[in-house]
Design a protein around this motif. Structure first.
Motif, PDB file in Angstrom:
ATOM      1  N   THR A  18      81.170  22.635  -0.223  1.00  0.00           N
ATOM      2  CA  THR A  18      81.288  23.048   1.098  1.00  0.00           C
ATOM      3  C   THR A  18      80.806  24.571   1.377  1.00  0.00           C
ATOM      4  O   THR A  18      81.248  25.311   0.401  1.00  0.00           O
ATOM      5  CB  THR A  18      82.826  22.855   1.852  1.00  0.00           C
ATOM      6  OG1 THR A  18      82.873  23.577   2.896  1.00  0.00           O
ATOM      7  CG2 THR A  18      83.927  23.454   0.929  1.00  0.00           C
ATOM      8  N   LEU A  20      82.576  26.375   3.082  1.00  0.00           N
ATOM      9  CA  LEU A  20      83.846  27.363   3.389  1.00  0.00           C
ATOM     10  C   LEU A  20      84.193  27.976   2.108  1.00  0.00           C
ATOM     11  O   LEU A  20      84.424  27.491   1.154  1.00  0.00           O
ATOM     12  CB  LEU A  20      84.681  26.185   4.041  1.00  0.00           C
ATOM     13  CG  LEU A  20      84.420  25.468   5.360  1.00  0.00           C
ATOM     14  CD1 LEU A  20      85.286  24.767   5.916  1.00  0.00           C
ATOM     15  CD2 LEU A  20      83.868  26.468   6.270  1.00  0.00           C
ATOM     16  N   SER A  22      87.913  29.985   0.360  1.00  0.00           N
ATOM     17  CA  SER A  22      89.352  30.204   0.297  1.00  0.00           C
ATOM     18  C   SER A  22      89.421  31.680  -0.287  1.00  0.00           C
ATOM     19  O   SER A  22      88.679  32.641  -0.822  1.00  0.00           O
ATOM     20  CB  SER A  22      89.888  29.327  -0.727  1.00  0.00           C
ATOM     21  OG  SER A  22      89.518  29.780  -2.170  1.00  0.00           O
ATOM     22  N   LYS A  46      89.205  25.939  -2.692  1.00  0.00           N
ATOM     23  CA  LYS A  46      89.739  24.702  -2.212  1.00  0.00           C
ATOM     24  C   LYS A  46      89.993  25.187  -0.493  1.00  0.00           C
ATOM     25  O   LYS A  46      89.885  26.347  -0.299  1.00  0.00           O
ATOM     26  CB  LYS A  46      91.399  24.751  -2.669  1.00  0.00           C
ATOM     27  CG  LYS A  46      91.333  24.387  -4.192  1.00  0.00           C
ATOM     28  CD  LYS A  46      92.849  24.135  -4.491  1.00  0.00           C
ATOM     29  CE  LYS A  46      93.073  23.992  -6.010  1.00  0.00           C
ATOM     30  NZ  LYS A  46      94.302  23.915  -6.500  1.00  0.00           N
ATOM     31  N   THR A  47      89.863  24.031   0.074  1.00  0.00           N
ATOM     32  CA  THR A  47      89.740  24.224   1.503  1.00  0.00           C
ATOM     33  C   THR A  47      91.106  23.742   2.133  1.00  0.00           C
ATOM     34  O   THR A  47      92.039  23.072   1.221  1.00  0.00           O
ATOM     35  CB  THR A  47      88.650  23.147   2.409  1.00  0.00           C
ATOM     36  OG1 THR A  47      89.180  21.679   2.018  1.00  0.00           O
ATOM     37  CG2 THR A  47      87.451  23.257   1.878  1.00  0.00           C
ATOM     38  N   LYS A  48      91.479  24.194   3.410  1.00  0.00           N
ATOM     39  CA  LYS A  48      92.908  23.814   4.124  1.00  0.00           C
ATOM     40  C   LYS A  48      92.968  22.383   4.254  1.00  0.00           C
ATOM     41  O   LYS A  48      94.091  21.856   4.546  1.00  0.00           O
ATOM     42  CB  LYS A  48      93.024  24.729   5.017  1.00  0.00           C
ATOM     43  CG  LYS A  48      93.114  26.217   5.183  1.00  0.00           C
ATOM     44  CD  LYS A  48      93.167  27.078   6.369  1.00  0.00           C
ATOM     45  CE  LYS A  48      93.602  28.602   5.906  1.00  0.00           C
ATOM     46  NZ  LYS A  48      93.553  29.111   7.467  1.00  0.00           N
ATOM     47  N   ASN A  50      90.503  18.687   5.929  1.00  0.00           N
ATOM     48  CA  ASN A  50      89.348  18.348   6.820  1.00  0.00           C
ATOM     49  C   ASN A  50      89.522  18.478   8.265  1.00  0.00           C
ATOM     50  O   ASN A  50      90.246  19.280   8.868  1.00  0.00           O
ATOM     51  CB  ASN A  50      89.267  16.954   6.419  1.00  0.00           C
ATOM     52  CG  ASN A  50      90.366  15.952   6.961  1.00  0.00           C
ATOM     53  OD1 ASN A  50      91.098  16.271   8.178  1.00  0.00           O
ATOM     54  ND2 ASN A  50      90.655  14.775   6.543  1.00  0.00           N
ATOM     55  N   THR A 185      84.249  31.761   8.072  1.00  0.00           N
ATOM     56  CA  THR A 185      83.956  30.471   7.603  1.00  0.00           C
ATOM     57  C   THR A 185      83.563  29.756   9.159  1.00  0.00           C
ATOM     58  O   THR A 185      84.097  30.089  10.180  1.00  0.00           O
ATOM     59  CB  THR A 185      84.980  29.708   7.127  1.00  0.00           C
ATOM     60  OG1 THR A 185      86.082  29.437   8.121  1.00  0.00           O
ATOM     61  CG2 THR A 185      85.539  30.432   5.946  1.00  0.00           C
ATOM     62  N   SER A 187      84.665  26.794  10.127  1.00  0.00           N
ATOM     63  CA  SER A 187      85.796  26.343  11.196  1.00  0.00           C
ATOM     64  C   SER A 187      86.762  27.389  11.790  1.00  0.00           C
ATOM     65  O   SER A 187      86.999  27.201  12.920  1.00  0.00           O
ATOM     66  CB  SER A 187      86.792  25.700   9.948  1.00  0.00           C
ATOM     67  OG  SER A 187      87.372  26.549   9.190  1.00  0.00           O
ATOM     68  N   GLY A 228      88.659  28.030   6.705  1.00  0.00           N
ATOM     69  CA  GLY A 228      88.819  27.489   5.346  1.00  0.00           C
ATOM     70  C   GLY A 228      88.844  25.972   5.703  1.00  0.00           C
ATOM     71  O   GLY A 228      89.161  25.453   4.599  1.00  0.00           O
ATOM     72  N   TYR A 229      88.811  25.515   6.663  1.00  0.00           N
ATOM     73  CA  TYR A 229      88.844  23.756   6.831  1.00  0.00           C
ATOM     74  C   TYR A 229      87.133  23.406   6.611  1.00  0.00           C
ATOM     75  O   TYR A 229      86.453  24.083   6.705  1.00  0.00           O
ATOM     76  CB  TYR A 229      89.260  23.491   8.073  1.00  0.00           C
ATOM     77  CG  TYR A 229      90.738  23.784   8.214  1.00  0.00           C
ATOM     78  CD1 TYR A 229      91.578  22.742   7.997  1.00  0.00           C
ATOM     79  CD2 TYR A 229      91.247  25.094   8.718  1.00  0.00           C
ATOM     80  CE1 TYR A 229      92.901  22.994   8.096  1.00  0.00           C
ATOM     81  CE2 TYR A 229      92.537  24.907   9.171  1.00  0.00           C
ATOM     82  CZ  TYR A 229      93.421  24.106   8.782  1.00  0.00           C
ATOM     83  OH  TYR A 229      94.662  24.129   8.852  1.00  0.00           O
ATOM     84  N   SER A 230      87.151  22.349   6.076  1.00  0.00           N
ATOM     85  CA  SER A 230      85.837  21.477   5.917  1.00  0.00           C
ATOM     86  C   SER A 230      85.569  20.920   6.899  1.00  0.00           C
ATOM     87  O   SER A 230      86.100  19.802   7.254  1.00  0.00           O
ATOM     88  CB  SER A 230      86.174  20.647   4.549  1.00  0.00           C
ATOM     89  OG  SER A 230      84.747  20.041   4.432  1.00  0.00           O
TER      90      SER A 230
END
Length: 232
Positions: A18, A20, A22, A46-48, A50, A185, A187, A228-230
């Motif tokens: 991704t 995005l 962190s 790492k993302t938060k 989906n 990011t 998101s 930070g969300y995908s």
């Protein structure tokens, strides 16, 4: 109906890697003076969560009701008339083709009165029908995200800028005398556009102009909180 840049099906795909980032990537990114997405391997970040997890968090912030509470969908803002889980305004539902009105909030009226005409898109022919249609609200927010993304990219292009000038970068903003560092990011940008419109997102990126909504909520809060969300 305005053209949509991102296919709705793409919004449901959670990729293996991704764009995005962190907060753990801040130091890595800051080492690059001429940053581009290809220069930094951010797939390990790492993302938060989906897209749906991001939307559930957004719905909780918008309505003040816990994620999973069905009353989110029927909530109507008592002051300004925003509707549903995502607090839709007249203007975005007009653009998405659900609603028609010659006068609407900030264009001839002082709130969302919903005195216009519903188009029956997705079977929605009234305000009550929208408030009682969770599925349609979930479709509409995804359509809105697609429109926001198109508008942000189009506006940046007109200013000879690219979204890749900002995505993944750690940017410092000054608000009320304090410095806040936020990783930009996709998101976060989408949430910020939902709060303040694509034009204010572009002003934030290009000029550092920080705006607030009618209730004093800063665009920076949404950029950071929902970053930070995908969502690709």
């Amino acid at each position: 109906m305005y053209p949509i840049l991102i296919l709705l099906s793409e919004l449901f795909i959670i990729p293996n890697s991704t764009n995005l980032v962190s907060p753990t990537n801040i130091q890595e990114i800051s080492h690059y003076s001429n940053y581009s997405l290809s220069q930094v391997n951010i797939s390990k970040g790492k993302t938060k969560g989906n897209l749906q997890e991001m939307l559930d968090a957004l719905g909780e912030r918008e309505t003040g009701k816990k994620a999973g509470d069905p009353q989110q969908y029927t909530f109507e803002n008592p002051q300004l008339g925003f509707l549903g889980k995502y607090q839709f305004a007249e203007v975005i539902l007009i653009r998405l083709g659900y609603y028609q009105a010659s006068k609407f909030y900030r264009n001839g009226t002082d709130k969302n009165y919903w005195r216009g005409t519903w188009t029956n898109k997705q079977g929605i022919d009234s305000k009550a029908k929208l408030l009682n249609s969770p599925k349609v609200q979930e479709i509409a927010i995804r359509e809105a995200f697609s429109v926001y993304w198109e508008d942000i990219n189009s506006s940046l292009k007109k200013q000879r800028k690219s979204i890749n000038d900002y995505l993944g970068k750690s940017i410092k903003f000054r608000e009320r005398g304090k410095i806040k560092t936020i990783i930009v990011t996709r998101s976060g940008l989408l949430a910020a556009a939902h709060l303040r419109g694509y034009d204010n997102v572009v002003k934030l990126l290009v000029q550092g102009n920080i705006s607030h909504d009618e209730f004093g909520t800063s665009i920076l809060e949404y950029l950071e909180k929902f970053g930070g969300y995908s969502v690709q």
